[in-house]
Scaffold this active site. Structure first.
Site, PDB file in Angstrom:
ATOM      1  N   ARG A   1      -9.378  16.457 -10.025  1.00 56.26           N
ATOM      2  CA  ARG A   1     -10.796  16.713  -9.815  1.00 56.26           C
ATOM      3  C   ARG A   1     -11.686  15.867 -10.736  1.00 56.26           C
ATOM      4  O   ARG A   1     -12.751  15.435 -10.341  1.00 56.26           O
ATOM      5  CB  ARG A   1     -11.077  18.199 -10.094  1.00 56.26           C
ATOM      6  CG  ARG A   1     -11.851  18.848  -8.976  1.00 56.26           C
ATOM      7  CD  ARG A   1     -11.750  20.330  -9.095  1.00 56.26           C
ATOM      8  NE  ARG A   1     -10.433  20.727  -9.593  1.00 56.26           N
ATOM      9  CZ  ARG A   1     -10.080  21.976  -9.855  1.00 56.26           C
ATOM     10  NH1 ARG A   1     -10.928  22.944  -9.684  1.00 56.26           N
ATOM     11  NH2 ARG A   1      -8.868  22.275 -10.281  1.00 56.26           N
TER      12      ARG A   1
ATOM     13  N   LYS B   1       7.053  24.473  -9.616  1.00 57.28           N
ATOM     14  CA  LYS B   1       7.123  25.922  -9.689  1.00 57.28           C
ATOM     15  C   LYS B   1       5.786  26.476 -10.165  1.00 57.28           C
ATOM     16  O   LYS B   1       5.040  25.712 -10.766  1.00 57.28           O
ATOM     17  CB  LYS B   1       8.258  26.361 -10.606  1.00 57.28           C
ATOM     18  CG  LYS B   1       8.030  25.948 -12.068  1.00 57.28           C
ATOM     19  CD  LYS B   1       9.029  26.572 -12.976  1.00 57.28           C
ATOM     20  CE  LYS B   1       8.610  27.967 -13.375  1.00 57.28           C
ATOM     21  NZ  LYS B   1       8.295  28.083 -14.810  1.00 57.28           N
TER      22      LYS B   1
ATOM     23  N   ASP C   1      13.256  22.688  -9.501  1.00 60.36           N
ATOM     24  CA  ASP C   1      13.666  23.578 -10.581  1.00 60.36           C
ATOM     25  C   ASP C   1      14.257  22.631 -11.613  1.00 60.36           C
ATOM     26  O   ASP C   1      15.354  22.101 -11.414  1.00 60.36           O
ATOM     27  CB  ASP C   1      14.722  24.577 -10.102  1.00 60.36           C
ATOM     28  CG  ASP C   1      15.083  25.550 -11.208  1.00 60.36           C
ATOM     29  OD1 ASP C   1      15.248  25.092 -12.359  1.00 60.36           O
ATOM     30  OD2 ASP C   1      15.175  26.747 -10.943  1.00 60.36           O
ATOM     31  N   HIS C   2      13.531  22.392 -12.695  1.00 64.74           N
ATOM     32  CA  HIS C   2      13.948  21.277 -13.552  1.00 64.74           C
ATOM     33  C   HIS C   2      15.300  21.528 -14.226  1.00 64.74           C
ATOM     34  O   HIS C   2      15.937  20.596 -14.691  1.00 64.74           O
ATOM     35  CB  HIS C   2      12.848  20.895 -14.555  1.00 64.74           C
ATOM     36  CG  HIS C   2      12.748  21.779 -15.760  1.00 64.74           C
ATOM     37  ND1 HIS C   2      12.078  22.967 -15.746  1.00 64.74           N
ATOM     38  CD2 HIS C   2      13.237  21.656 -17.010  1.00 64.74           C
ATOM     39  CE1 HIS C   2      12.144  23.525 -16.951  1.00 64.74           C
ATOM     40  NE2 HIS C   2      12.848  22.747 -17.743  1.00 64.74           N
TER      41      HIS C   2
ATOM     42  N   LYS D   1      19.165  18.945 -15.390  1.00 62.53           N
ATOM     43  CA  LYS D   1      19.791  18.834 -16.715  1.00 62.53           C
ATOM     44  C   LYS D   1      21.253  18.432 -16.545  1.00 62.53           C
ATOM     45  O   LYS D   1      21.975  19.028 -15.751  1.00 62.53           O
ATOM     46  CB  LYS D   1      19.698  20.160 -17.475  1.00 62.53           C
ATOM     47  CG  LYS D   1      18.273  20.511 -17.904  1.00 62.53           C
ATOM     48  CD  LYS D   1      18.257  21.791 -18.713  1.00 62.53           C
ATOM     49  CE  LYS D   1      16.851  22.320 -18.918  1.00 62.53           C
ATOM     50  NZ  LYS D   1      16.115  21.726 -20.016  1.00 62.53           N
TER      51      LYS D   1
ATOM     52  N   GLU E   1      14.054  31.066 -26.395  1.00 58.81           N
ATOM     53  CA  GLU E   1      13.073  30.045 -26.781  1.00 58.81           C
ATOM     54  C   GLU E   1      12.414  30.478 -28.076  1.00 58.81           C
ATOM     55  O   GLU E   1      12.134  31.662 -28.264  1.00 58.81           O
ATOM     56  CB  GLU E   1      11.991  29.912 -25.706  1.00 58.81           C
ATOM     57  CG  GLU E   1      12.500  29.384 -24.386  1.00 58.81           C
ATOM     58  CD  GLU E   1      11.334  29.010 -23.484  1.00 58.81           C
ATOM     59  OE1 GLU E   1      10.960  27.835 -23.483  1.00 58.81           O
ATOM     60  OE2 GLU E   1      10.800  29.907 -22.824  1.00 58.81           O
TER      61      GLU E   1
ATOM     62  N   ASP F   1       8.792  33.628 -14.834  1.00 59.68           N
ATOM     63  CA  ASP F   1       8.737  32.293 -15.427  1.00 59.68           C
ATOM     64  C   ASP F   1      10.121  31.651 -15.542  1.00 59.68           C
ATOM     65  O   ASP F   1      10.275  30.467 -15.296  1.00 59.68           O
ATOM     66  CB  ASP F   1       8.092  32.400 -16.821  1.00 59.68           C
ATOM     67  CG  ASP F   1       7.833  31.036 -17.440  1.00 59.68           C
ATOM     68  OD1 ASP F   1       7.323  30.155 -16.717  1.00 59.68           O
ATOM     69  OD2 ASP F   1       8.141  30.842 -18.631  1.00 59.68           O
TER      70      ASP F   1
ATOM     71  N   HIS G   1      15.238  29.350 -13.049  1.00 59.84           N
ATOM     72  CA  HIS G   1      16.254  28.672 -13.862  1.00 59.84           C
ATOM     73  C   HIS G   1      17.505  29.518 -14.065  1.00 59.84           C
ATOM     74  O   HIS G   1      18.627  29.050 -13.920  1.00 59.84           O
ATOM     75  CB  HIS G   1      15.686  28.302 -15.228  1.00 59.84           C
ATOM     76  CG  HIS G   1      14.368  27.595 -15.179  1.00 59.84           C
ATOM     77  ND1 HIS G   1      14.025  26.737 -14.173  1.00 59.84           N
ATOM     78  CD2 HIS G   1      13.304  27.624 -16.025  1.00 59.84           C
ATOM     79  CE1 HIS G   1      12.804  26.253 -14.399  1.00 59.84           C
ATOM     80  NE2 HIS G   1      12.345  26.789 -15.508  1.00 59.84           N
TER      81      HIS G   1
ATOM     82  N   LYS H   1      10.660  34.582 -25.189  1.00 56.62           N
ATOM     83  CA  LYS H   1       9.857  33.672 -26.010  1.00 56.62           C
ATOM     84  C   LYS H   1       9.896  34.186 -27.443  1.00 56.62           C
ATOM     85  O   LYS H   1      10.104  35.371 -27.681  1.00 56.62           O
ATOM     86  CB  LYS H   1       8.397  33.680 -25.543  1.00 56.62           C
ATOM     87  CG  LYS H   1       8.192  33.172 -24.122  1.00 56.62           C
ATOM     88  CD  LYS H   1       7.893  31.701 -24.104  1.00 56.62           C
ATOM     89  CE  LYS H   1       7.564  31.210 -22.717  1.00 56.62           C
ATOM     90  NZ  LYS H   1       7.971  29.813 -22.503  1.00 56.62           N
TER      91      LYS H   1
ATOM     92  N   LYS I   1      15.794  28.115 -30.172  1.00 57.41           N
ATOM     93  CA  LYS I   1      15.975  27.679 -28.783  1.00 57.41           C
ATOM     94  C   LYS I   1      17.473  27.556 -28.524  1.00 57.41           C
ATOM     95  O   LYS I   1      18.193  26.880 -29.266  1.00 57.41           O
ATOM     96  CB  LYS I   1      15.299  26.337 -28.555  1.00 57.41           C
ATOM     97  CG  LYS I   1      15.413  25.877 -27.107  1.00 57.41           C
ATOM     98  CD  LYS I   1      14.536  24.661 -26.849  1.00 57.41           C
ATOM     99  CE  LYS I   1      14.629  24.198 -25.411  1.00 57.41           C
ATOM    100  NZ  LYS I   1      13.864  25.022 -24.501  1.00 57.41           N
TER     101      LYS I   1
HETATM  102  C1  BG6 Z   1       9.440  26.287 -17.741  1.00 62.82           C
HETATM  103  C2  BG6 Z   1       8.701  27.540 -18.156  1.00 62.82           C
HETATM  104  O1  BG6 Z   1       9.796  26.348 -16.388  1.00 62.82           O
HETATM  105  O2  BG6 Z   1      10.615  26.165 -18.517  1.00 62.82           O
HETATM  106  C3  BG6 Z   1       8.384  27.512 -19.637  1.00 62.82           C
HETATM  107  O3  BG6 Z   1       7.502  27.658 -17.421  1.00 62.82           O
HETATM  108  C4  BG6 Z   1       9.646  27.267 -20.438  1.00 62.82           C
HETATM  109  O4  BG6 Z   1       7.766  28.725 -20.052  1.00 62.82           O
HETATM  110  C5  BG6 Z   1      10.383  26.049 -19.909  1.00 62.82           C
HETATM  111  O5  BG6 Z   1       9.280  27.066 -21.802  1.00 62.82           O
HETATM  112  C6  BG6 Z   1      11.727  25.897 -20.586  1.00 62.82           C
HETATM  113  O6  BG6 Z   1      12.279  24.668 -20.201  1.00 62.82           O
HETATM  114  P1  BG6 Z   1      13.350  23.959 -21.115  1.00 62.82           P
HETATM  115  O7  BG6 Z   1      13.761  22.753 -20.349  1.00 62.82           O
HETATM  116  O8  BG6 Z   1      12.648  23.638 -22.413  1.00 62.82           O
HETATM  117  O9  BG6 Z   1      14.439  24.949 -21.332  1.00 62.82           O
END
Ligand code: BG6
Length: 507
Positions: free
Chosen positions: A64, A170, A199-200, A204, A238, A257, A262, A362, A367
């Site tokens: 925008r 997502k 879905d990232h 991995k 995390e 989330d 994931h 969180k 992590k």
């Molecule tokens: C995202 C979430 O999809 O994944 C975040 O929205 C989260 O809240 C993140 O922190 C975690 O991804 P990764 O790759 O750091 O484990």
């Protein structure tokens, strides 16, 4: 000497990933947003750095904000300099930003799509060929359906001359009904093979390696069932808090989330049957079967199988941090969970009776994403006087990328004293390389048209079918989630859902 690239006869056997993706233009909707700056632009730069972008490549940002090409190029440069996993090489970065353009406009406004179509046609003219078009939807989710419909309305959703694909970020809906409705709107305009739901976690390396370890070795599969496995524990801890995303997170919560997408994907990788081939449909069909086999949670028994938590004030990594409701932009009376623990059953011949524990939060101690598979104890212990712990296979997804097997061994010396030892396979040591970011792999796959690591329509709906009963049960109660101090392993109440003899691993 010829400079032509020769394609080996056995290109398919050595892997198509040796070849650059076909010439493409990538259009990022939400080009000035957080995800674009932190992940997408740095991933694209790193692909450029490795020579893995298509020979002819252009990037067009859409958002925008009123911006000219030059101003957006400066933003791209700044994002890469700040967030790239490797320090950018000035020559590569200069060349990369040369191919960046910008179109400003609202995602619902016709003008934006008219301008975009003109820009895309002009690019085709410039390079002298019709570029494949990849539209990447990295906007607020409320725009996903609208953008796809607008692409359709303006003749941008399909063309004869080249391929058109749409990548959707997502969250794909926030309930089962919303996900179904979004699929309907998207598939009214596009064919399923054009749709790449991200879905990232699937990008991995360590997640893909789960499949390699399971299905390319004879070692694991014979024991991969209820006869040998006691329990499965999946943790995504995390240490970070909201990272300025309160507006999104307070509506989503930990279940939507991280668990819906994931963590259910990790469960599927662990539990699925061997696919016939490593192809998009074979793989996704097997995952859908697992999702459909997860027993829906009975709302009456929610307390036995699910725990919700929320962090209070505490310290993470030696730093004092506020509790969730003291975070900026979080309403005081919020009841959103920042921690979830679940016990799920996968009702199949292979898994009946094996508890699948899932946990995420969180502001936990650190992590850590891992899957721990605990084997049953040996049926008879001949070495009296030794209490031996069951074998455990741990797949560490991040930050350490390794696989370890805990087993009992004899302590050197007289007598038969046993002690747990660990067999370790570490990615870094074995391959002497760092893994690419998930987004690098996924963007490349989308440009190649390979949807293996993306979620299919029925798959995302099946994921929501697991989540919906839990969400509904929680909606019925207005109780605040169980509090845990920031920097801890989560609420003590998480123990409540464990079966006798099971215990949570430390985070
Ligand atoms: C995202 C979430 O999809 O994944 C975040 O929205 C989260 O809240 C993140 O922190 C975690 O991804 P990764 O790759 O750091 O484990």
């Amino acid at each position: 000497m010829s400079t032509e690239t020769t394609i080996p006869d056995d290109a398919l056997a050595v892997g198509l990933d040796q070849l650059p993706p076909p010439s493409s233009v990538l259009v990022i909707f939400g080009a000035t947003g957080d995800l674009a700056r932190r992940k997408l632009l740095p991933a694209l730069y790193n692909l450029a750095h490795e020579g893995s972008l298509p020979e002819r490549f252009a990037l067009v940002g859409v958002a925008r904000t009123e911006n000219a090409d030059a101003a957006y190029r400066a933003e791209v440069r700044a994002a890469v300099e700040r967030f790239s996993r490797r320090p950018p090489d000035p020559t590569v970065l200069d060349a990369f930003v040369q191919n960046v353009g910008y179109v400003s406009g609202g995602f619902a406004e016709d003008d934006a799509y008219v301008a975009l179509a003109q820009r895309l046609d002009a690019l085709d003219q410039e390079v002298g060929q019709p570029l494949n078009r990849i539209f990447y939807l990295s906007t607020a989710p409320t725009f996903f359906g609208t953008i796809v419909e607008q692409l359709g309305k303006h003749g941008l959703s399909d063309r004869d001359e080249s391929d058109v694909r749409v990548v959707i970020e997502k969250p794909f809906g926030t309930t089962q009904d919303e996900a179904n409705e979004l699929n309907r709107r998207v598939l009214d305009v596009l064919r399923e093979e054009q749709v790449f739901r991200i879905d990232h976690y699937l990008g991995k390396e360590t997640v893909q390696n789960l499949l390699a370890l399971r299905f390319a070795n004879g070692l694991f599969e014979p024991i991969w069932n209820r006869n040998h496995i006691q329990s499965v524990q999946i943790t995504a801890g995390e240490s970070v808090g909201l990272e300025g995303r309160a507006g999104y997170y307070d509506h989503a919560g930990a279940l939507r989330d991280l668990v819906q997408n994931h963590l259910l994907q990790l469960l599927c990788h662990l539990a699925m049957e061997p696919p016939t081939a490593f192809s998009a449909d074979d793989l996704r069909t097997e995952k859908v079967k697992v999702l459909r086999a997860i027993s829906p949670i009975d709302p009456e028994r929610i307390e036995e199988v699910a725990v919700r938590g929320r962090y209070g004030p505490g310290a993470v990594g030696g730093e004092d941090v506020p509790g969730y409701t003291d975070e900026p932009d979080v309403p005081e009376d919020s009841t959103t969970e920042t921690f979830v623990a679940l016990r799920l059953d996968v009702q199949t011949w292979r898994w009946a009776g094996v508890p699948f524990y899932i946990r995420t939060g969180k502001r936990l101690r650190r992590k850590l994403t891992e899957i721990a598979v605990t084997l049953k104890p040996v049926p008879h212990m001949a070495f009296q006087g030794n209490a031996v712990e069951p074998n455990q296979i741990v797949f560490s997804i991040q930050p350490d990328e390794h696989v370890s097997i805990k087993m009992a061994a004899k302590v050197p010396g007289s007598g038969m004293h046993l002690r747990p030892v660990t067999l370790d396979f570490s990615y870094g040591t074995a391959f002497l390389s760092t893994s690419p970011e998930a987004y690098e792999r996924l963007i490349t796959d989308a440009m190649r048209g390979d949807a293996t690591l993306f979620t299919r329509a029925d798959e995302v709906e099946a994921q929501w079918a697991v989540m919906d009963p839990i969400l509904r049960a929680w909606e019925g109660s207005h109780a605040a989630p169980d509090e845990y101090p920031a920097g801890s392993d989560g609420p003590k109440t998480q123990r409540r859902i464990l079966m006798p003899g099971d215990r949570w691993r430390a985070i």
